[in-house]
Design a protein around this motif. Structure first.
Motif, PDB file in Angstrom:
ATOM      1  N   ALA A 149     -14.904 -18.121  62.594  1.00  0.00           N
ATOM      2  CA  ALA A 149     -14.396 -16.754  62.770  1.00  0.00           C
ATOM      3  C   ALA A 149     -12.951 -16.766  63.240  1.00  0.00           C
ATOM      4  N   ALA A 150     -12.597 -17.712  64.109  1.00  0.00           N
ATOM      5  CA  ALA A 150     -11.214 -17.815  64.574  1.00  0.00           C
ATOM      6  C   ALA A 150     -10.270 -18.094  63.408  1.00  0.00           C
ATOM      7  N   PHE A 151     -10.678 -18.997  62.517  1.00  0.00           N
ATOM      8  CA  PHE A 151      -9.850 -19.289  61.342  1.00  0.00           C
ATOM      9  C   PHE A 151      -9.729 -18.069  60.441  1.00  0.00           C
ATOM     10  N   THR A 152     -10.842 -17.392  60.195  1.00  0.00           N
ATOM     11  CA  THR A 152     -10.825 -16.243  59.289  1.00  0.00           C
ATOM     12  C   THR A 152      -9.982 -15.108  59.855  1.00  0.00           C
ATOM     13  N   LEU A 153     -10.185 -14.769  61.134  1.00  0.00           N
ATOM     14  CA  LEU A 153      -9.424 -13.683  61.745  1.00  0.00           C
ATOM     15  C   LEU A 153      -7.940 -14.023  61.817  1.00  0.00           C
ATOM     16  N   GLY A 154      -7.624 -15.262  62.152  1.00  0.00           N
ATOM     17  CA  GLY A 154      -6.224 -15.668  62.206  1.00  0.00           C
ATOM     18  C   GLY A 154      -5.551 -15.558  60.847  1.00  0.00           C
ATOM     19  N   SER A 155      -6.282 -15.935  59.802  1.00  0.00           N
ATOM     20  CA  SER A 155      -5.734 -15.854  58.443  1.00  0.00           C
ATOM     21  C   SER A 155      -5.522 -14.407  58.010  1.00  0.00           C
ATOM     22  N   ILE A 156      -6.376 -13.493  58.491  1.00  0.00           N
ATOM     23  CA  ILE A 156      -6.237 -12.083  58.139  1.00  0.00           C
ATOM     24  C   ILE A 156      -5.138 -11.413  58.959  1.00  0.00           C
ATOM     25  N   LEU A 157      -5.148 -11.647  60.280  1.00  0.00           N
ATOM     26  CA  LEU A 157      -4.248 -10.914  61.178  1.00  0.00           C
ATOM     27  C   LEU A 157      -2.793 -11.364  61.054  1.00  0.00           C
ATOM     28  N   GLY A 158      -2.557 -12.638  60.744  1.00  0.00           N
ATOM     29  CA  GLY A 158      -1.183 -13.126  60.649  1.00  0.00           C
ATOM     30  C   GLY A 158      -0.355 -12.375  59.616  1.00  0.00           C
ATOM     31  N   PRO A 159      -0.774 -12.373  58.347  1.00  0.00           N
ATOM     32  CA  PRO A 159      -0.011 -11.629  57.335  1.00  0.00           C
ATOM     33  C   PRO A 159       0.039 -10.127  57.604  1.00  0.00           C
ATOM     34  N   ILE A 160      -1.027  -9.554  58.202  1.00  0.00           N
ATOM     35  CA  ILE A 160      -1.005  -8.123  58.528  1.00  0.00           C
ATOM     36  C   ILE A 160       0.084  -7.842  59.556  1.00  0.00           C
ATOM     37  N   LEU A 161       0.197  -8.707  60.548  1.00  0.00           N
ATOM     38  CA  LEU A 161       1.202  -8.533  61.602  1.00  0.00           C
ATOM     39  C   LEU A 161       2.612  -8.511  61.026  1.00  0.00           C
ATOM     40  N   SER A 270      -7.083 -10.420  51.005  1.00  0.00           N
ATOM     41  CA  SER A 270      -7.583  -9.802  52.234  1.00  0.00           C
ATOM     42  C   SER A 270      -9.064  -9.464  52.099  1.00  0.00           C
ATOM     43  N   LEU A 271      -9.468  -8.983  50.911  1.00  0.00           N
ATOM     44  CA  LEU A 271     -10.885  -8.688  50.672  1.00  0.00           C
ATOM     45  C   LEU A 271     -11.727  -9.947  50.764  1.00  0.00           C
ATOM     46  N   LEU A 272     -11.216 -11.043  50.194  1.00  0.00           N
ATOM     47  CA  LEU A 272     -11.933 -12.325  50.257  1.00  0.00           C
ATOM     48  C   LEU A 272     -12.146 -12.741  51.707  1.00  0.00           C
ATOM     49  N   ALA A 273     -11.068 -12.654  52.508  1.00  0.00           N
ATOM     50  CA  ALA A 273     -11.162 -13.065  53.909  1.00  0.00           C
ATOM     51  C   ALA A 273     -12.083 -12.145  54.696  1.00  0.00           C
ATOM     52  N   ALA A 274     -12.012 -10.830  54.437  1.00  0.00           N
ATOM     53  CA  ALA A 274     -12.876  -9.889  55.157  1.00  0.00           C
ATOM     54  C   ALA A 274     -14.345 -10.125  54.826  1.00  0.00           C
ATOM     55  N   CYS A 275     -14.648 -10.366  53.554  1.00  0.00           N
ATOM     56  CA  CYS A 275     -16.039 -10.645  53.158  1.00  0.00           C
ATOM     57  C   CYS A 275     -16.507 -11.976  53.756  1.00  0.00           C
ATOM     58  N   ALA A 276     -15.610 -12.951  53.822  1.00  0.00           N
ATOM     59  CA  ALA A 276     -15.969 -14.231  54.434  1.00  0.00           C
ATOM     60  C   ALA A 276     -16.323 -14.048  55.899  1.00  0.00           C
ATOM     61  N   GLY A 277     -15.533 -13.245  56.612  1.00  0.00           N
ATOM     62  CA  GLY A 277     -15.844 -12.980  58.014  1.00  0.00           C
ATOM     63  C   GLY A 277     -17.163 -12.254  58.185  1.00  0.00           C
ATOM     64  N   THR A 278     -17.454 -11.306  57.297  1.00  0.00           N
ATOM     65  CA  THR A 278     -18.727 -10.585  57.347  1.00  0.00           C
ATOM     66  C   THR A 278     -19.903 -11.535  57.144  1.00  0.00           C
ATOM     67  N   ALA A 279     -19.757 -12.433  56.161  1.00  0.00           N
ATOM     68  CA  ALA A 279     -20.835 -13.389  55.895  1.00  0.00           C
ATOM     69  C   ALA A 279     -21.039 -14.333  57.070  1.00  0.00           C
ATOM     70  N   GLN A 280     -19.957 -14.729  57.720  1.00  0.00           N
ATOM     71  CA  GLN A 280     -20.076 -15.607  58.888  1.00  0.00           C
ATOM     72  C   GLN A 280     -20.848 -14.920  60.004  1.00  0.00           C
ATOM     73  N   PHE A 281     -20.558 -13.651  60.220  1.00  0.00           N
ATOM     74  CA  PHE A 281     -21.264 -12.910  61.266  1.00  0.00           C
ATOM     75  C   PHE A 281     -22.746 -12.758  60.926  1.00  0.00           C
ATOM     76  N   LEU A 282     -23.035 -12.446  59.667  1.00  0.00           N
ATOM     77  CA  LEU A 282     -24.422 -12.246  59.256  1.00  0.00           C
ATOM     78  C   LEU A 282     -25.211 -13.553  59.241  1.00  0.00           C
ATOM     79  N   SER A 283     -24.513 -14.686  59.163  1.00  0.00           N
ATOM     80  CA  SER A 283     -25.183 -15.986  59.074  1.00  0.00           C
ATOM     81  C   SER A 283     -25.428 -16.634  60.427  1.00  0.00           C
ATOM     82  N   GLN A 284     -25.060 -15.936  61.517  1.00  0.00           N
ATOM     83  CA  GLN A 284     -25.111 -16.583  62.826  1.00  0.00           C
ATOM     84  C   GLN A 284     -26.539 -16.938  63.248  1.00  0.00           C
ATOM     85  N   ARG A 285     -27.534 -16.225  62.752  1.00  0.00           N
ATOM     86  CA  ARG A 285     -28.923 -16.518  63.125  1.00  0.00           C
ATOM     87  C   ARG A 285     -29.658 -17.291  62.038  1.00  0.00           C
TER      88      ARG A 285
END
Length: 409
Positions: A149-161, A270-285
């Motif tokens: 999640a840290a990698f995914t969020l960092g990859s999304i937030l950097g270019p947005i910033l 950005s869509l790819l990264a956002a979907c990747a983050g969603t899948a990571q969250f849903l896969s935690q269990r």
């Protein structure tokens, strides 16, 4: 930093604070590495740099990351207090950001990107190892969630910033880096006050749940090597597809699907990264093996949808393909990371995590191969080569995982 710091925080509140600080430190390093991406044309125009310098600047970052991963992984396994690596790594990220904010020539850009790479690479090994230290044996999947999640969020937030600063016209080559420095100072202060010392856990009772859980993962050295290779190659493939989409998506979208709006093509990453983050969250269990297996299946399905989009020349179908591929990307990523976390012996955690991410960064070389194919055989041949190779690889990964790992491992 006190050398006589106590062992890992025992209270639940302190543990979650430690997890948050380590995760944000890794995310900040990745943000610092991704912030300059939209700014390269601006640097080129302001400093009168030739076109090839963009490649040189990126190469300086890759050299820094790979060097730090190779060295930092071994160092992370030799220090008792992870802060001895995390704090210097954050200092390198901040120094690199300051150099980029003050850059007046190519030398400062290269130095800034090199330091950013060294900091991010060191953070990758040390932070992921620290997250593993903070989790009990039965919750190693949670460490993988925080790390990916840290990698995914960092990859999304950097270019947005940097993109927001560009659109607002608010000092785009300075303001984003000052934000990075501010976050580094806040996280560094928190880590300085919080001990992250590893301790040798007492051996569990022979019939305790912890002992049963540990013995279930006691694998032969050959099997550990096979699983490590499987996870590394998987990460190289999925990161290669992602980096290819970011690097060549706009040009291929224009040539093959008639998408002339580069911003629209840029949103695909950005869509790819956002979907990747969603899948990571849903896969935690979900078990790491299941996430790995189903992630690769979904990833291959998304790529097959992309092939259909190119054959019928439908841009909307490519959007669906990116969404499906992103979900598979995230699940395969967290599954592979979770497997590495589970098979890594405590004395080799830093090294194995570093090798895992080295494989991912090697996957970033895919766009260069695609560029070569595009120049010599055309964009359609390049796109089909990427998609068919990745589909075949994902199918092979699923087959190998069935042989190497039972579903409940």
């Amino acid at each position: 930093m006190n050398s006589d710091s106590p062992s890992l925080p025992a209270s639940t509140r302190s543990l979650w604070k430690a997890r948050a600080l380590v995760t944000v430190s890794l995310m900040t390093g990745v943000m610092g590495s991704s912030v300059p991406t939209p700014l390269y044309p601006l640097y080129q125009a302001q400093l009168n740099l030739p076109s090839f310098t963009t490649t040189a600047i990126f190469f300086a970052y890759v050299v820094g990351v790979l060097s730090a991963l190779l060295v930092g992984g071994r160092l992370a396994d030799r220090v008792a207090d992870r802060r001895r690596l995390l704090l210097p790594a954050l200092a390198m990220v901040a120094t690199g950001a300051i150099l980029l904010a003050l850059a007046q020539n190519l030398g400062m850009l290269l130095a800034g990107r090199l330091l950013a790479g060294l900091g991010t690479g060191t953070l990758t090994g040390a932070a992921n190892a620290a997250l593993l230290d903070l989790e009990p044996p039965q919750h190693k999947q949670r460490a993988a969630l925080f790390g990916t999640a840290a990698f995914t969020l960092g990859s999304i937030l950097g270019p947005i910033l940097s993109g927001v600063a560009l659109q607002a016209g608010f000092h785009p080559t300075v303001a984003p880096f000052l934000v990075i420095v501010s976050i580094v100072l806040a996280v560094g202060h928190g880590l300085w006050r919080l001990p992250l010392r590893r301790t040798a856990a007492p051996a569990p009772a022979p019939h305790s749940p912890q002992a049963v859980h540990a013995s279930a993962r006691a694998l032969p050295a050959r099997r550990v090597t096979q699983l490590m290779l499987l996870c590394c190659i998987t990460l190289s493939i999925v990161w290669g597809v992602g980096s290819s989409l970011m690097a060549m998506g706009p040009s291929l979208g224009e040539k093959l699907l008639g998408i002339h709006d580069y911003a629209l093509s840029g949103y695909a990453s950005s869509l790819l990264a956002a979907c990747a983050g969603t899948a990571q969250f849903l896969s935690q269990r979900t078990s790491s093996t299941s996430a790995f297996r189903y992630g690769n299946m979904v990833f291959a399905s998304g790529l097959a949808c992309a092939i259909a989009s190119l054959l019928v020349t439908q841009a909307w179908l490519m959007g669906v393909a990116v969404l499906i591929t992103g979900l598979g990307f995230g699940a395969a990523f967290i599954g592979a990371a979770g497997i590495v976390n589970q098979i890594a012996p405590p004395q080799r955690r830093g090294l194995m995590v570093s090798l895992f991410y080295i494989a991912g960064y090697i996957g970033n070389a895919w766009p260069m191969l695609l560029g070569f194919i595009t120049d010599h055989a055309g964009p359609m041949a390049a796109a089909m080569t990427l998609l068919l190779t990745a589909i075949a690889a994902s199918a092979g990964f699923v087959a190998l995982s069935r042989r190497l790992l039972p579903i409940r491992s």
